[in-house]
Design an enzyme around this catalytic site. Sequence first.
Site, PDB file in Angstrom:
ATOM      1  N   LYS A  64      -0.720  -0.035 -13.185  1.00 14.50           N
ATOM      2  CA  LYS A  64      -1.271  -0.401 -11.871  1.00 14.50           C
ATOM      3  C   LYS A  64      -1.707   0.855 -11.117  1.00 14.50           C
ATOM      4  O   LYS A  64      -2.796   0.893 -10.554  1.00 14.50           O
ATOM      5  CB  LYS A  64      -0.185  -1.136 -11.058  1.00 14.50           C
ATOM      6  CG  LYS A  64      -0.533  -1.313  -9.607  1.00 14.50           C
ATOM      7  CD  LYS A  64       0.547  -2.046  -8.846  1.00 14.50           C
ATOM      8  CE  LYS A  64       1.612  -1.155  -8.239  1.00 14.50           C
ATOM      9  NZ  LYS A  64       1.196  -0.336  -7.096  1.00 14.50           N
ATOM     10  N   ASN A  65      -0.860   1.888 -11.155  1.00 15.63           N
ATOM     11  CA  ASN A  65      -1.140   3.078 -10.357  1.00 15.63           C
ATOM     12  C   ASN A  65      -2.240   3.945 -10.948  1.00 15.63           C
ATOM     13  O   ASN A  65      -2.621   4.955 -10.365  1.00 15.63           O
ATOM     14  CB  ASN A  65       0.140   3.899 -10.164  1.00 15.63           C
ATOM     15  CG  ASN A  65       1.101   3.199  -9.212  1.00 15.63           C
ATOM     16  OD1 ASN A  65       0.746   2.184  -8.601  1.00 15.63           O
ATOM     17  ND2 ASN A  65       2.308   3.726  -9.101  1.00 15.63           N
ATOM     18  N   ARG A  77      -2.126  -0.423   0.262  1.00 13.24           N
ATOM     19  CA  ARG A  77      -2.127   0.970   0.678  1.00 13.24           C
ATOM     20  C   ARG A  77      -3.092   1.821  -0.143  1.00 13.24           C
ATOM     21  O   ARG A  77      -3.661   2.786   0.359  1.00 13.24           O
ATOM     22  CB  ARG A  77      -0.707   1.541   0.544  1.00 13.24           C
ATOM     23  CG  ARG A  77      -0.637   2.961   1.018  1.00 13.24           C
ATOM     24  CD  ARG A  77       0.692   3.595   0.787  1.00 13.24           C
ATOM     25  NE  ARG A  77       0.529   5.046   0.751  1.00 13.24           N
ATOM     26  CZ  ARG A  77       0.476   5.805   1.815  1.00 13.24           C
ATOM     27  NH1 ARG A  77       0.592   5.296   3.007  1.00 13.24           N
ATOM     28  NH2 ARG A  77       0.306   7.117   1.701  1.00 13.24           N
ATOM     29  N   CYS A  94       3.529  -1.887   0.421  1.00  9.56           N
ATOM     30  CA  CYS A  94       4.944  -2.238   0.497  1.00  9.56           C
ATOM     31  C   CYS A  94       5.588  -1.683   1.762  1.00  9.56           C
ATOM     32  O   CYS A  94       5.270  -0.579   2.197  1.00  9.56           O
ATOM     33  CB  CYS A  94       5.685  -1.638  -0.701  1.00  9.56           C
ATOM     34  SG  CYS A  94       5.690  -2.696  -2.112  1.00  9.56           S
ATOM     35  N   ARG A 147       5.286   6.104   5.142  1.00  6.37           N
ATOM     36  CA  ARG A 147       4.082   6.345   4.347  1.00  6.37           C
ATOM     37  C   ARG A 147       2.917   6.869   5.187  1.00  6.37           C
ATOM     38  O   ARG A 147       1.866   6.230   5.292  1.00  6.37           O
ATOM     39  CB  ARG A 147       3.689   5.078   3.591  1.00  6.37           C
ATOM     40  CG  ARG A 147       4.824   4.519   2.769  1.00  6.37           C
ATOM     41  CD  ARG A 147       4.405   3.455   1.829  1.00  6.37           C
ATOM     42  NE  ARG A 147       3.978   4.026   0.565  1.00  6.37           N
ATOM     43  CZ  ARG A 147       3.833   3.323  -0.550  1.00  6.37           C
ATOM     44  NH1 ARG A 147       4.048   2.048  -0.558  1.00  6.37           N
ATOM     45  NH2 ARG A 147       3.457   3.908  -1.654  1.00  6.37           N
ATOM     46  N   ILE A 169      -0.309   9.436   6.210  1.00  9.08           N
ATOM     47  CA  ILE A 169      -1.406   9.954   5.377  1.00  9.08           C
ATOM     48  C   ILE A 169      -1.876  11.332   5.873  1.00  9.08           C
ATOM     49  O   ILE A 169      -2.998  11.736   5.639  1.00  9.08           O
ATOM     50  CB  ILE A 169      -2.594   8.961   5.288  1.00  9.08           C
ATOM     51  CG1 ILE A 169      -3.144   8.606   6.676  1.00  9.08           C
ATOM     52  CG2 ILE A 169      -2.207   7.698   4.548  1.00  9.08           C
ATOM     53  CD1 ILE A 169      -4.500   7.890   6.607  1.00  9.08           C
ATOM     54  N   LEU A 214      -1.143  14.282   4.833  1.00  8.36           N
ATOM     55  CA  LEU A 214      -1.510  15.222   3.763  1.00  8.36           C
ATOM     56  C   LEU A 214      -2.930  14.940   3.271  1.00  8.36           C
ATOM     57  O   LEU A 214      -3.700  15.868   2.981  1.00  8.36           O
ATOM     58  CB  LEU A 214      -0.531  15.127   2.589  1.00  8.36           C
ATOM     59  CG  LEU A 214       0.925  15.494   2.908  1.00  8.36           C
ATOM     60  CD1 LEU A 214       1.853  15.139   1.740  1.00  8.36           C
ATOM     61  CD2 LEU A 214       1.045  16.982   3.226  1.00  8.36           C
ATOM     62  N   ASP A 250       9.905   4.404  -8.158  1.00  7.15           N
ATOM     63  CA  ASP A 250       9.539   3.019  -8.485  1.00  7.15           C
ATOM     64  C   ASP A 250      10.523   2.368  -9.467  1.00  7.15           C
ATOM     65  O   ASP A 250      10.394   1.178  -9.761  1.00  7.15           O
ATOM     66  CB  ASP A 250       8.118   2.968  -9.067  1.00  7.15           C
ATOM     67  CG  ASP A 250       7.055   3.205  -8.000  1.00  7.15           C
ATOM     68  OD1 ASP A 250       7.405   3.217  -6.809  1.00  7.15           O
ATOM     69  OD2 ASP A 250       5.873   3.380  -8.362  1.00  7.15           O
ATOM     70  N   ARG A 265       2.085  -8.518  -7.125  1.00  8.01           N
ATOM     71  CA  ARG A 265       1.218  -7.369  -6.844  1.00  8.01           C
ATOM     72  C   ARG A 265       1.195  -6.394  -8.011  1.00  8.01           C
ATOM     73  O   ARG A 265       0.222  -5.643  -8.162  1.00  8.01           O
ATOM     74  CB  ARG A 265       1.716  -6.618  -5.600  1.00  8.01           C
ATOM     75  CG  ARG A 265       1.470  -7.361  -4.297  1.00  8.01           C
ATOM     76  CD  ARG A 265       1.875  -6.488  -3.129  1.00  8.01           C
ATOM     77  NE  ARG A 265       1.499  -5.113  -3.435  1.00  8.01           N
ATOM     78  CZ  ARG A 265       2.214  -4.044  -3.099  1.00  8.01           C
ATOM     79  NH1 ARG A 265       3.331  -4.170  -2.424  1.00  8.01           N
ATOM     80  NH2 ARG A 265       1.797  -2.842  -3.437  1.00  8.01           N
TER      81      ARG A 265
HETATM   82  C1  UD1 Z   1       2.256   6.484  -5.247  1.00 11.41           C
HETATM   83  C2  UD1 Z   1       2.441   5.205  -6.028  1.00 11.41           C
HETATM   84  C3  UD1 Z   1       3.778   4.555  -5.700  1.00 11.41           C
HETATM   85  C4  UD1 Z   1       4.912   5.557  -5.884  1.00 11.41           C
HETATM   86  C5  UD1 Z   1       4.624   6.862  -5.149  1.00 11.41           C
HETATM   87  C6  UD1 Z   1       5.638   7.948  -5.441  1.00 11.41           C
HETATM   88  C7  UD1 Z   1       0.172   4.394  -6.328  1.00 11.41           C
HETATM   89  C8  UD1 Z   1      -0.827   3.341  -6.010  1.00 11.41           C
HETATM   90  N1  UD1 Z   1       1.372   4.297  -5.707  1.00 11.41           N
HETATM   91  O1  UD1 Z   1       2.246   6.128  -3.875  1.00 11.41           O
HETATM   92  O2  UD1 Z   1       3.963   3.440  -6.555  1.00 11.41           O
HETATM   93  O3  UD1 Z   1       6.100   5.008  -5.384  1.00 11.41           O
HETATM   94  O4  UD1 Z   1       3.329   7.371  -5.539  1.00 11.41           O
HETATM   95  O5  UD1 Z   1       5.710   8.204  -6.797  1.00 11.41           O
HETATM   96  O6  UD1 Z   1      -0.059   5.257  -7.135  1.00 11.41           O
HETATM   97  N2  UD1 Z   1       3.619  11.508   2.239  1.00 11.41           N
HETATM   98  C9  UD1 Z   1       3.428  12.118   3.451  1.00 11.41           C
HETATM   99  N3  UD1 Z   1       2.149  12.304   3.886  1.00 11.41           N
HETATM  100  C10 UD1 Z   1       1.059  11.896   3.165  1.00 11.41           C
HETATM  101  C11 UD1 Z   1       1.273  11.290   1.921  1.00 11.41           C
HETATM  102  C12 UD1 Z   1       2.564  11.095   1.482  1.00 11.41           C
HETATM  103  O7  UD1 Z   1       4.385  12.500   4.127  1.00 11.41           O
HETATM  104  O8  UD1 Z   1      -0.077  12.116   3.630  1.00 11.41           O
HETATM  105  C13 UD1 Z   1       5.003  11.277   1.756  1.00 11.41           C
HETATM  106  C14 UD1 Z   1       5.344   9.795   1.689  1.00 11.41           C
HETATM  107  O9  UD1 Z   1       5.774   9.308   2.927  1.00 11.41           O
HETATM  108  C15 UD1 Z   1       6.427   9.776   0.655  1.00 11.41           C
HETATM  109  C16 UD1 Z   1       6.021  10.888  -0.310  1.00 11.41           C
HETATM  110  O10 UD1 Z   1       5.114  11.703   0.417  1.00 11.41           O
HETATM  111  O11 UD1 Z   1       7.646  10.121   1.221  1.00 11.41           O
HETATM  112  C17 UD1 Z   1       5.393  10.376  -1.597  1.00 11.41           C
HETATM  113  O12 UD1 Z   1       4.226   9.698  -1.308  1.00 11.41           O
HETATM  114  P1  UD1 Z   1       2.983   9.674  -2.309  1.00 11.41           P
HETATM  115  O13 UD1 Z   1       3.267  10.501  -3.517  1.00 11.41           O
HETATM  116  O14 UD1 Z   1       1.774   9.990  -1.506  1.00 11.41           O
HETATM  117  O15 UD1 Z   1       2.965   8.148  -2.719  1.00 11.41           O
HETATM  118  P2  UD1 Z   1       1.742   7.164  -2.792  1.00 11.41           P
HETATM  119  O16 UD1 Z   1       0.545   7.871  -3.308  1.00 11.41           O
HETATM  120  O17 UD1 Z   1       1.655   6.422  -1.525  1.00 11.41           O
END
Ligand code: UD1
Length: 418
Positions: free
Chosen positions: A22-23, A92, A116, A121, A123, A125, A305, A397
Amino acid sequence: MDKFIIDGGKRLCGSVRLQSAKNSVLPLFAASILTDKQVTIRAVPKITDVFCMAQILRELGAEVHFCGEDAVIDSSDACSHEISSALTKELRSSVFMLGSLLTRFGRALIAYPGGCDIGLRPIDLHLSALKRLGVNIRERDGYVLCECGKLKGAEIVLDFPSVGATENILLAAVKAEGRTVLQGAAKEPEIVDLQNFLNAMGAKVRGAGTDVVVIEGVKSLGGVEWEPVKDRIEAGTFLIACAVCGGETEVVGVRAENVRFLLHKLRENGCKIGVKNDRIRIESRGRLHSNRRIETMPFPGFPTDLQAQATVLNATCEGCALIVENLFETRFKYVPELQKMGADVEVRGRNAFVRGVKRLHGATVTAGDLRGGAALVVAALGAEGTSEVLDLSHIDRGYADFREKLKELGADIRRVRT
Ligand code: UD1
């Protein structure tokens, strides 16, 4: 809303053919609008996140057809840079569209993403990396408006290896002017898949899978046919389900190096693990030992996950385990449901203390998020008596044919419309 009715206590034996990750599929869909040529993604899982992503592309003006197992995307007529809040709130991963839309149209307007309910979460970064590439960003009323003239390659350092931010940077830098060097990149196998996909379109990306990714901007990208990597989280869910229920199960299609940490933990539990090419075989007999400590980490560490599934496994092992969740602060929301089945788990902040009990018992529980929901199904499969798992929308999902695959292994599981 559908529910599962599960009669627990059956051993799981047989073989599971894994779905595409999925990811991986979601960012590949986002990447497909980088070109006006046809993109075919093979073996696409029939999960609602994918359907939602397809709907996002259609709203932009692209055509998306599902032909058998494949998705064929033609975005030659795509003309919109806006994603409605109804869709971004569902998914997301729509945040990846920022990078693709900026590359394609120089503009992107999206509502803050949903997905979820497992924590804040943010954005930030994503946005600060895009700024480095020359993007102007305005945030208002829950919307983000990004605009750029020409995207320009830059040196970017990520404070944390965010998967989504890394993918967004690839998508925004792939046709930028000059070279982008990304330090502190996430190393997940799905990022390697995205790199290889982009390179098959004519991009010049190298280093994915390490923490430095280098992207040389190219002028144009062509069409591609691609089969994504298999789903290591689905693989892990089935391996853990077998560990919980006992039995002998094989998952087919995943590389052991993509689930190495999990295999190490399952061996620690006392499971026998065999690896042959892309097949991983697990044998689980009798009561297992708990993992004293599991801490979620970015890849190659233990995946967040699989945290909920691992907690369920430890809930019936002999001994105590400490589960530390480092990625998403509210990812223990399934615990009160698990407690209804007799699990002895105490959550304090990012830590869950699990004291193994001999057996869980059947109960009616509600799936509140994707992986937590899958974990409750695993718990019900191993429990004594009948359980109902309510609200399958979250599980749908991410897991295609979950019931069918489990039934094939010998589980007693029915899906009922409520
Ligand atoms: C992706 C995966 C999700 C998995 C996660 C961590 C997909 C579609 N989803 O989610 O299944 O659980 O990686 O392996 O691929 N963060 C910030 N600022 C940002 C971005 C992230 O602080 O701008 C933090 C988040 O709150 C979290 C951590 O970084 O604590 C990890 O997030 P991230 O690696 O970005 O996860 P996703 O890409 O959302």
